[in-house]
Design an enzyme around this catalytic site. Sequence first.
Site, PDB file in Angstrom:
ATOM      1  CG  HIS A  40     -28.275  87.085  17.593  1.00 49.45           C
ATOM      2  ND1 HIS A  40     -27.560  86.210  16.804  1.00 49.45           N
ATOM      3  CD2 HIS A  40     -28.477  88.193  16.827  1.00 49.45           C
ATOM      4  CE1 HIS A  40     -27.334  86.743  15.622  1.00 49.45           C
ATOM      5  NE2 HIS A  40     -27.880  87.963  15.607  1.00 49.45           N
ATOM      6  CG  ASP A  56     -32.452  90.591  10.889  1.00 49.97           C
ATOM      7  OD1 ASP A  56     -31.347  91.134  10.980  1.00 49.97           O
ATOM      8  OD2 ASP A  56     -32.606  89.383  10.627  1.00 49.97           O
TER       9      ASP A  56
END
Length: 403
Positions: free
Chosen positions: A313, A229
């Site tokens: 995403h 992330d």
Amino acid sequence: MSRRRLLTGGAVAGLGVVAGAGVVAAAGGGEPVPGAGVVAAAGGGEPVPALVATTAEIGTATVSFHGLRQAGVAEDPPAHASFVAFTLARGTDRRALGRMLRLLCDDAARLTQGVPALGDTEAPLAVLPARLTVTFGFGPGLYRAAGLKSPVADLPPFRIDRLEDRWSGGDLLLQICADDPLTVAHTQRMLIKDARPFAAVRWVQLGFRRSPGVHAPEHTQRNVMGQLDGTANPRGTEIDPAVWNPDGSSTLVVRRVRAEMETWDKLSVSDKENAVGRRLESGAPLSGAREHDEPDFTALDGFGLPMMPDFSHVTRARITDPRLKILRRPYNFDGVPDAAGIPDSGLVFASYQRDVMAQFVPIQQRLADKDLLNEWITPIGSAVFAIPPGCAEGGWVGEQVLA
């Protein structure tokens, strides 16, 4: 070698070899920093890197509180965080805000250097700052209380939001980060006591990342869903134009995102990778081989389909102009499961950028419209804060705005 010798002298000697290889001096002859040693892989495989850091280095490391820009933004994030939002008491005006911030900044400056706050009755808890930073954010309500126009506003509604008041809004934010959870807890307690005459706690969100020494500094962290992330974060010279205004100010969006782990766990690895657009193991885009490879949105697989799914995403969050990137500084949360064992897990998503409307909102709108990952994540909290410039020694955060 006898078992006793192996468990005493032999084992200690072996550890000494690893530690000696794994701790290197910081640039300029400063404190040692974690480096890579080598240990044997389980099962007799190839040797693998091992990160080593001494507890003394972790505990005594400090980050300066003073400067043109506030700390706690561009530094490598510490392992633990507490985001504390306050609602100002009725009648708290500009003068009262100045008194509150002087008090908070004085104690924050002390605590970040391992010095107890004034009136600290548990002073021994302050002596190990462990890279403690305290970052101040001003919400729209603080500017209204001061009779000033706010440089930030609440986000527009997004169709995926299921926002709860208990995780949203706030007039003042303290972002408290350190490599030790006891340091974070003690600092939080001291600063809440300082703010008590002026404001009430609205919400507290605790978060964590990998512990010091588990990864090399500036690694890309994994979230509770297993994803790397922050791979696309601005780096090096990209950070300043994306994050900082000329006066040293910035903005912060804090979003609490619940992860629907029960349904996420039912997916195959390939389904998870298609939703994200990256390999779970390496973080590489589906069109590449390494984490930081540039995604190729024209690449096709053996069936003639895009290797990077149109609604993944990564595809939806893609930014090509470095000035429009956001600096993701997320922390995981993992609360108490319910009686059925359903996890309370997710992400305290903290995004720093110069301009919320120009940078954060367009990305979030694209994600809200068509991101495949929306099936397994739900935003349940949202707040926006201006990040004032830092302050010089003897000064206080906000004096350029309120003095």
